[in-house]
Write a protein that holds these residues in place. Structure first.
Motif: not given
Length: 570
Positions: A150-162, A194-210
């Motif tokens: 929530k603080l930093i922002g990360v993109f990805g998907t929840n795949e349910g892999i244990p 599957i989609p990567s999980r990278l801490s690069i925001i794809t939406e504006p977040h906490n005053g930072r641009a996408a």
């Protein structure tokens, strides 16, 4: 040498400004602590770097330098070979130690791959009998993973892999053309992609641009859309007014008296004088090996073998990620029409670990990082084009580096190479360690580290599996690997220890002070106002990249420090 001592006693002294140090500063200053941070490198501001510089604007066209081994447009200054800062190895072993000498350290270098450790990663010995279990589990760390998502922002998907737990994600970018082809091949082979999980925001977040998809994340980010400590963690900490940062501070040792850490001493790189900083709490976040070096160099009558080292384990159980790569030429990607597929810096898809070890001849696992496409041309780009063309006999002979044929080759082969890099878990052994070299000092007279590290058969068999898997995927894509399968004598192409820059484990946590350096809150068993907030506390080294867990543990440790200070226990 006259030692200058600070008249002020700070609440907390943090050594290092990277992931662990940056997060500790962010949390402790927010809680009201008066913090001083010591950083061996210089100041860095991502807004002033070469994010939009064209390669042709440099006479080197982006080629690497000693201070920037990943290229002159890479935002991390430091490397494996730093003038005035040597390190050594024991006979018969090898280790490459990468250091970031700048504000933010190696958070300016990494690929922003932000993977959580899974439940099995904290109880490895219970599963396969190797190494040791952590004194904490996934449920202890999960709340902090959630908070940094929530603080930093990360993109990805929840795949349910244990054992690949999902997080709180922003939408991921679409796969590129070559990634679609890789996924098609993996689907046919039953391999998850599957989609990567990278801490690069794809939406504006906490005053930072996408992210605007320029694809140059390694150059730092002037819009603060990707994560680094100077871009995301340190500005809010400075805004509290509770943080002071001293750059060019080469820390010599942690000072100690009457059972407590009293601060640190450091050499100012500019005036070459030694200074002492006093603090109620010391947090080492200088990187796993550098923090171990500081403890081993901090000797006293109470700790003749190094501060907080009554267990004798400081510097031991050193681990680094295994690595190997295979690239292939894919005919379906040849002669592609020009198109823009920049996206984020780094992969849009990746392959998580998918196998059952009961059917394999090695423990643990690895993930696969994908690369290729039509990236920014620079020095050395497509330098092996002659080799690519040798795979296809219809190419006219002659020509090569000039004229019409060169242009035709570029149009034909540009974007036709795909690559697979495995990143695997190594096993922690006491015999893999760093120690103080008794005969070598750095430019500032501080004794340096000597490394002793060997891969075991577990790692060699794992990397052999990587090589075979990657070649099979390339074959499924209708392509041809660019080089032959390496032999056992060549280690199946395994990376040199340290080369992947994921070293951890030199100050490991545990419940038993006889076999560990820290407790489950990363607090030294021997010195209760001393903490470590980098990769040193790791008990095992899961194949996931380390940064997200360093951040989570640092946040957890900072919360504990705040609680203990408020109770008057520190």
């Amino acid at each position: 040498m006259q030692i200058k001592e600070s008249p002020e006693e700070y609440d907390v002294c943090i050594v290092g400004s990277g992931a662990g140090g940056g997060m500790a500063a962010h949390e402790l200053t927010k809680a009201g602590a008066n913090v001083i941070m010591l950083e061996a490198g210089g100041w860095f501001d991502s807004e002033d770097f070469a994010m939009f510089t064209w390669p042709y604007e440099s006479p080197r066209r982006g080629a690497s330098t000693r201070l920037q081994p990943f290229g002159e447009f890479d935002a991390c200054f430091g490397g494996w070979d730093i003038e005035g800062e040597p390190y050594t190895t024991t006979n018969g072993t090898d280790f490459d130690w990468f250091r970031g000498r700048m504000l933010g350290g190696r958070t300016n270098h990494w690929g922003r791959i932000s993977l959580r450790f899974g439940p099995d990663d904290f109880r490895v010995k219970s599963i396969d009998g190797l190494g040791d279990d952590w004194p904490i589990g996934y449920e202890d760390v999960k709340p902090y993973y959630d908070r940094i998502d929530k603080l930093i922002g990360v993109f990805g998907t929840n795949e349910g892999i244990p054992n690949e737990p999902g997080g709180i994600y922003m939408p991921p970018p679409e796969p590129r053309c070559y990634e679609h082809l890789i996924k098609d091949a993996c689907d046919n082979m039953g391999i998850p992609c599957i989609p990567s999980r990278l801490s690069i925001i794809t939406e504006p977040h906490n005053g930072r641009a996408a992210c605007h998809y320029c694809g140059q994340c390694n150059r730092s980010c002037s819009t603060h859309s990707n994560f680094s400590s100077p871009s995301v963690l340190l500005p809010p900490a400075l805004e509290t007014g509770n943080l002071e940062i001293i750059n060019g501070a080469m820390v010599r040792e942690v000072t100690y008296s009457d059972g407590k850490a009293t601060g640190v001493s450091y050499v100012n790189k500019e005036d070459k004088q030694e200074y002492k900083v006093r603090a109620k709490v010391v947090v080492l976040a200088a990187s796993a090996c550098e923090s171990a070096r500081l403890l081993l160099n901090s000797k006293s009558p109470d700790f003749p073998d190094g501060l907080a080292n009554s267990s004798g384990t400081v510097g031991k159980y050193l681990m680094d990620t295994t690595g190997t790569s295979v690239a292939g030429l894919i005919p379906d990607l040849m002669n592609m029409p020009a198109h823009n597929e920049d996206g984020t810096g780094g992969m849009h898809l990746y392959i998580p670990w998918w196998k059952d070890n009961s059917s394999l001849d090695f423990p643990r696992g690895y993930h696969v990082e994908l690369w290729g496409g039509r990236g920014m041309p620079s020095y050395g780009f497509m330098g092996g084009i002659q080799n690519y063309s040798d795979l296809y006999q219809d190419r006219p002979k002659g020509g090569g580096g000039y004229g019409k044929q060169l242009k035709e080759d570029y149009r034909r082969y540009y974007g036709s190479i795909v690559g697979f890099s495995g990143r695997g878990e190594s096993i922690g052994f006491e015999e893999n360690y760093c120690e103080i070299d008794p005969n070598v000092v750095d430019e500032w007279g501080i004794p340096v580290l000597r490394f002793n590290y060997n891969w075991s058969d577990h790692e060699y068999r794992q990397v052999r599996h990587m090589q075979k898997t990657f070649r099979n995927i390339i074959g499924e894509m209708g392509g041809t690997p660019l080089w032959d399968m390496p032999s056992r004598e060549d280690g199946y192409g395994i990376s040199t220890p340290g080369e992947i820059i994921h070293e951890v484990g030199t100050t490991r946590m545990g419940d038993d002070p006889k076999t560990s350096v820290l407790n489950k809150y990363c607090q030294a068993h021997d010195v209760d106002n001393l903490f470590v907030a980098d990769g040193g506390p790791f008990v095992s080294q899961p194949h996931k990249n380390t940064t997200w867990t360093i951040l989570a543990l640092s946040m957890r440790t900072s919360e504990y420090i705040t609680d203990q200070m408020n109770k008057g226990n520190l």
